[in-house]
Scaffold this motif. Sequence first.
Motif, PDB file in Angstrom:
ATOM      1  N   SER A  35       0.805  -1.290   0.046  1.00  0.00           N
ATOM      2  CA  SER A  35       0.018  -0.042   0.112  1.00  0.00           C
ATOM      3  C   SER A  35       0.691   1.284  -0.016  1.00  0.00           C
ATOM      4  CB  SER A  35      -0.875   0.115   1.059  1.00  0.00           C
ATOM      5  OG  SER A  35      -0.212   0.281   2.546  1.00  0.00           O
ATOM      6  N   ALA A  36       2.120   0.972   0.647  1.00  0.00           N
ATOM      7  CA  ALA A  36       3.137   2.374   0.572  1.00  0.00           C
ATOM      8  C   ALA A  36       2.580   3.247   1.541  1.00  0.00           C
ATOM      9  CB  ALA A  36       3.378   2.866  -0.616  1.00  0.00           C
ATOM     10  N   LEU A  37       1.504   2.933   2.618  1.00  0.00           N
ATOM     11  CA  LEU A  37       1.031   3.953   3.562  1.00  0.00           C
ATOM     12  C   LEU A  37       1.780   3.742   4.671  1.00  0.00           C
ATOM     13  CD1 LEU A  37      -2.877   3.264   3.060  1.00  0.00           C
ATOM     14  CD2 LEU A  37      -1.451   5.417   2.375  1.00  0.00           C
ATOM     15  N   ASP A  38       1.983   4.611   5.445  1.00  0.00           N
ATOM     16  CA  ASP A  38       2.495   4.641   6.627  1.00  0.00           C
ATOM     17  C   ASP A  38       1.528   3.796   7.689  1.00  0.00           C
ATOM     18  OD1 ASP A  38       0.916   6.570   8.829  1.00  0.00           O
ATOM     19  OD2 ASP A  38       1.188   7.821   6.969  1.00  0.00           O
ATOM     20  N   GLU A  39       2.157   3.393   8.840  1.00  0.00           N
ATOM     21  CA  GLU A  39       1.155   2.366  10.001  1.00  0.00           C
ATOM     22  C   GLU A  39       0.113   3.299  10.253  1.00  0.00           C
ATOM     23  OE1 GLU A  39       1.929  -0.254  13.718  1.00  0.00           O
ATOM     24  OE2 GLU A  39       3.467   1.186  13.156  1.00  0.00           O
ATOM     25  N   LEU A  40       0.093   4.559  10.638  1.00  0.00           N
ATOM     26  CA  LEU A  40      -1.210   5.090  11.196  1.00  0.00           C
ATOM     27  C   LEU A  40      -2.137   5.449  10.078  1.00  0.00           C
ATOM     28  CD1 LEU A  40      -2.691   6.322  13.775  1.00  0.00           C
ATOM     29  CD2 LEU A  40      -1.197   8.355  13.201  1.00  0.00           C
ATOM     30  N   THR A  41      -1.674   5.741   8.805  1.00  0.00           N
ATOM     31  CA  THR A  41      -2.537   5.835   7.719  1.00  0.00           C
ATOM     32  C   THR A  41      -3.218   4.716   7.393  1.00  0.00           C
ATOM     33  OG1 THR A  41      -1.275   7.933   6.890  1.00  0.00           O
ATOM     34  CG2 THR A  41      -2.626   7.064   5.391  1.00  0.00           C
ATOM     35  N   TYR A  42      -2.301   3.783   7.271  1.00  0.00           N
ATOM     36  CA  TYR A  42      -3.016   2.180   6.921  1.00  0.00           C
ATOM     37  C   TYR A  42      -4.001   1.970   8.163  1.00  0.00           C
ATOM     38  CZ  TYR A  42      -2.687  -2.635   5.963  1.00  0.00           C
ATOM     39  OH  TYR A  42      -3.114  -4.086   5.582  1.00  0.00           O
ATOM     40  N   ALA A  43      -3.866   2.268   9.342  1.00  0.00           N
ATOM     41  CA  ALA A  43      -5.023   1.691  10.345  1.00  0.00           C
ATOM     42  C   ALA A  43      -6.156   2.499  10.050  1.00  0.00           C
ATOM     43  CB  ALA A  43      -4.384   1.904  11.758  1.00  0.00           C
ATOM     44  N   PHE A  44      -5.987   3.805   9.535  1.00  0.00           N
ATOM     45  CA  PHE A  44      -7.194   4.716   9.567  1.00  0.00           C
ATOM     46  C   PHE A  44      -7.875   4.357   8.347  1.00  0.00           C
ATOM     47  CE2 PHE A  44      -5.146   8.359  12.221  1.00  0.00           C
ATOM     48  CZ  PHE A  44      -5.921   7.958  13.344  1.00  0.00           C
ATOM     49  N   VAL A  45      -7.184   3.891   7.460  1.00  0.00           N
ATOM     50  CA  VAL A  45      -7.931   3.420   6.098  1.00  0.00           C
ATOM     51  C   VAL A  45      -8.727   2.145   6.448  1.00  0.00           C
ATOM     52  CG1 VAL A  45      -7.568   2.632   3.743  1.00  0.00           C
ATOM     53  CG2 VAL A  45      -6.257   4.545   4.457  1.00  0.00           C
ATOM     54  N   ARG A  46      -8.044   1.276   6.980  1.00  0.00           N
ATOM     55  CA  ARG A  46      -8.834  -0.185   7.160  1.00  0.00           C
ATOM     56  C   ARG A  46     -10.091   0.306   8.134  1.00  0.00           C
ATOM     57  NH1 ARG A  46      -5.564  -5.288   7.071  1.00  0.00           N
ATOM     58  NH2 ARG A  46      -7.001  -5.654   8.789  1.00  0.00           N
ATOM     59  N   LEU A  47      -9.897   1.228   9.201  1.00  0.00           N
ATOM     60  CA  LEU A  47     -11.091   1.447  10.044  1.00  0.00           C
ATOM     61  C   LEU A  47     -11.799   2.092   9.276  1.00  0.00           C
ATOM     62  CD1 LEU A  47     -12.095   1.761  13.088  1.00  0.00           C
ATOM     63  CD2 LEU A  47     -10.965   3.720  13.323  1.00  0.00           C
ATOM     64  N   ALA A  66      -5.276  -2.233  16.500  1.00  0.00           N
ATOM     65  CA  ALA A  66      -4.115  -2.053  15.392  1.00  0.00           C
ATOM     66  C   ALA A  66      -4.158  -0.605  15.272  1.00  0.00           C
ATOM     67  CB  ALA A  66      -4.289  -2.696  14.077  1.00  0.00           C
ATOM     68  N   ALA A  67      -5.211   0.122  15.373  1.00  0.00           N
ATOM     69  CA  ALA A  67      -4.957   1.808  15.205  1.00  0.00           C
ATOM     70  C   ALA A  67      -4.423   2.472  16.498  1.00  0.00           C
ATOM     71  CB  ALA A  67      -6.613   2.487  14.949  1.00  0.00           C
ATOM     72  N   GLU A  68      -4.989   1.781  17.687  1.00  0.00           N
ATOM     73  CA  GLU A  68      -4.197   2.192  18.626  1.00  0.00           C
ATOM     74  C   GLU A  68      -2.815   1.899  18.915  1.00  0.00           C
ATOM     75  OE1 GLU A  68      -7.513   2.681  22.432  1.00  0.00           O
ATOM     76  OE2 GLU A  68      -7.164   0.839  21.663  1.00  0.00           O
ATOM     77  N   ASP A  69      -2.448   0.742  18.389  1.00  0.00           N
ATOM     78  CA  ASP A  69      -1.022   0.270  18.583  1.00  0.00           C
ATOM     79  C   ASP A  69      -0.123   1.196  17.559  1.00  0.00           C
ATOM     80  OD1 ASP A  69      -1.478  -1.659  20.377  1.00  0.00           O
ATOM     81  OD2 ASP A  69      -1.692  -3.311  18.730  1.00  0.00           O
ATOM     82  N   ALA A  70      -0.843   1.637  16.479  1.00  0.00           N
ATOM     83  CA  ALA A  70      -0.046   2.821  15.395  1.00  0.00           C
ATOM     84  C   ALA A  70      -0.020   3.757  16.120  1.00  0.00           C
ATOM     85  CB  ALA A  70      -0.845   2.590  14.045  1.00  0.00           C
ATOM     86  N   GLY A  71      -0.562   4.418  16.956  1.00  0.00           N
ATOM     87  CA  GLY A  71      -0.483   5.532  17.693  1.00  0.00           C
ATOM     88  C   GLY A  71      -1.794   6.435  17.735  1.00  0.00           C
ATOM     89  N   ALA A  72      -2.838   5.822  17.228  1.00  0.00           N
ATOM     90  CA  ALA A  72      -4.231   6.573  17.046  1.00  0.00           C
ATOM     91  C   ALA A  72      -4.667   6.880  18.555  1.00  0.00           C
ATOM     92  CB  ALA A  72      -5.138   6.032  16.187  1.00  0.00           C
ATOM     93  N   GLN A  76      -9.386  10.228  17.857  1.00  0.00           N
ATOM     94  CA  GLN A  76      -9.018  10.050  16.611  1.00  0.00           C
ATOM     95  C   GLN A  76      -9.950   8.830  15.665  1.00  0.00           C
ATOM     96  OE1 GLN A  76      -4.678   9.810  16.592  1.00  0.00           O
ATOM     97  NE2 GLN A  76      -4.516  11.763  15.446  1.00  0.00           N
ATOM     98  N   ILE A  77      -9.701   7.896  16.686  1.00  0.00           N
ATOM     99  CA  ILE A  77     -10.640   6.739  16.064  1.00  0.00           C
ATOM    100  C   ILE A  77     -12.136   7.034  16.059  1.00  0.00           C
ATOM    101  CG2 ILE A  77     -11.306   4.559  16.840  1.00  0.00           C
ATOM    102  CD1 ILE A  77      -8.496   4.241  18.123  1.00  0.00           C
ATOM    103  N   VAL A  78     -12.572   7.804  17.288  1.00  0.00           N
ATOM    104  CA  VAL A  78     -14.000   8.110  17.076  1.00  0.00           C
ATOM    105  C   VAL A  78     -14.327   9.168  15.932  1.00  0.00           C
ATOM    106  CG1 VAL A  78     -15.770   9.182  18.162  1.00  0.00           C
ATOM    107  CG2 VAL A  78     -14.502   7.523  19.375  1.00  0.00           C
ATOM    108  N   GLY A  79     -13.095  10.148  15.688  1.00  0.00           N
ATOM    109  CA  GLY A  79     -13.326  10.951  14.638  1.00  0.00           C
ATOM    110  C   GLY A  79     -13.406  10.508  13.344  1.00  0.00           C
ATOM    111  N   THR A  80     -12.952   9.193  13.302  1.00  0.00           N
ATOM    112  CA  THR A  80     -13.002   8.811  11.910  1.00  0.00           C
ATOM    113  C   THR A  80     -14.608   8.414  11.381  1.00  0.00           C
ATOM    114  OG1 THR A  80     -10.972   7.460  12.021  1.00  0.00           O
ATOM    115  CG2 THR A  80     -12.376   6.689  10.602  1.00  0.00           C
ATOM    116  N   LEU A  81     -15.247   8.095  12.394  1.00  0.00           N
ATOM    117  CA  LEU A  81     -16.849   7.968  12.477  1.00  0.00           C
ATOM    118  C   LEU A  81     -17.345   9.308  11.675  1.00  0.00           C
ATOM    119  CD1 LEU A  81     -17.992   6.114  15.660  1.00  0.00           C
ATOM    120  CD2 LEU A  81     -18.282   5.219  13.226  1.00  0.00           C
TER     121      LEU A  81
END
Length: 127
Positions: A35-47, A66-72, A76-81
Amino acid sequence: MTVTDYQTTLRLLAVRDNAFVERALASETANRAESALDELTYAFVRLAVMISVGASVQSLRPIVEAAEDAGATREQIVGTLVAAMPATGVPRIVATAPAIGLSLDYDVFDALEQPGHAHVPTTREEL
């Protein structure tokens, strides 16, 4: 014209190149690398994708972890909603919010039943 990595990836996806697909699906690590995404961006996309398909708590929990492990942060997790709402629609977000809450070990419905929590703030000023 020089073909760039993103152009090559688009071509491989457009023709469903089996070698590329197998490589990208070999493991989560392989998928993230392709994907060439960094870990945090990858986690947000999957979420965001899991939100868009109305995933269950059981499916969301490892993605949230995984998002929390990546630093979210939990905010930010709820902000994704909130960020997904224009694309997915309000009903999907309303249905998914409690599952995200449970994935964060927060039972929204239980909290709403607690004395003093029945009022739901409608503006940030009320928070």
